[in-house]
Design a protein around this motif. Sequence first.
Motif: not given
Length: 523
Positions: A152-157, A389-396
């Motif tokens: 999911l972190g890769a997708y957030a990237l 941005q990473p904190m928000a997107v990965i959590s979502i």
Amino acid sequence: MSEAIATPRIHVSKTTPTPFTLRVSIGLMGVLIAVLVSGFNEHVTDIDLADIKGILGISYDEGTWFTAIYEAFQISAMAFAPWCSVTFSLRKFTITMISIFALMAFLAPFMPNLNSLYVLRSIQGFAGGSLPPMLMTVALRYLPPKIKIYGLGAYALTATCGPNLATSIAAYSFEYFGWKAVFWEAIPLSLLSIALIAYGIPQDPLRLERFRQFNWSGLLLGFPAISMIVIGLIQGDRLDWFNSPLICHLLVGGVFLFIMFLINEWFHPLPFFRIQMLKSCNLSFSLISLSVVLVLSVANMDLASSYLIEIREYRPLQLVPMTLIVAIPQLIALPLVAAFCNIKHVDCRWVLAGGLGLMILSSYGGTFITSDWYGGNFYLLQMLQVFGQPMAVISILMLATIGLAPTDGPFVSGMFNMLKGFSNIIAIGLISFMETWREHTHSHHLLDHYGSSHFVLANLNRHPESLQMLAKSVKDQATVLTIADINLVMIGIASVLLIFIPLVATRIYPPFLNNISKSNSPS
């Protein structure tokens, strides 16, 4: 009806799970590269559009269609690509779309006229839009629970880091390799991704029998609906929104067709979207949250770039340091945030709240902008986005996907990616509307103020050439005040979402502890 809707799920679940190996991880890397390349190409051509128009002799109005057509086909493809990946196999479909994407990139500089270039861009947009849903699909399908969150972190990237890197690629491609490189920069990495995917992603059997229940009504309603809405939002500001009959027809007709599309998806036995999944509060909240976060991200970068280009007359190459300040540190921040959210005692809802807080703080700092700012004044504000941005997107993504079965991946990826594309267009439309509206308002107020000043009038009578200086001063100051206003609007939007986090979202646990979440009531 319920039995008919459940049929595809039962059939897909018979597929034997694929063990996660080094070979599969190489294939996943290939999909990630393909998605990044698709995003790079989209933003690179937008950033260098002024130079491309000058070289090809394209007018401003024609240039807006150059972008609008690409975006319309790209976002439309995001909705239907997951169905195609299941039918034609994920491996074959992804490789085919990357190949078409790279081929269109190669042919773009050789198009004989503008109409042929429009056709090429529409095909390339469809191929590029088909790639992002594949990344979430393979992450949900192949990654084991302990490392699923890193997928999911890769997708957030692709949503946070990729657009910022595109500015650097655009600048260096044009400045050092010429205008053709703006299109051709996608080719080398596309070929690499094809090789990695062909080696690493397992080959599924073709499921052409799905055409017996093909959702023709969904395609005929959804594709034009999405395309009409996207074009209407992109062209709205240029054509004065609802004062234009074309924009009225595009937006009103598009929204009507999209509502009919959603109704069709609810009842169709083999839908593109499983609308029933939106009964999950976490999934519905995540889709709304992703829209807000992406709007904030686009506004943050666009406002800073707009100021530096309009007021300081920066070229894309001069924007590179500011964009890299956001992009490069996120390569470290994303896995750190993913590892943090993978801890049992960490509630990702509060990680989301922290990320929104940092983004709000960045927007708040932007309200203090003056006409004396330069690139360095934005660095601290951009640094707040590195973790925000990473904190928000990965959590979502955690809230939306944890607990879903791998067979739900195509449905979720389609919804997420289409909404991701829509959010970027909504952000552009909203910013364009507010820039036009607030800049006109501030310009009128400033001109009224200067017009009532006897000193200014006397100076203009003695030095007529100072009228040009006055006009530039008014425009610059109106731009500064407009940027401050838009930052205030972004603060308001993010604050509303912040309030709803504890009211709507429920506690979830990391993937490898998902069995614990089922025994805990919502907190």
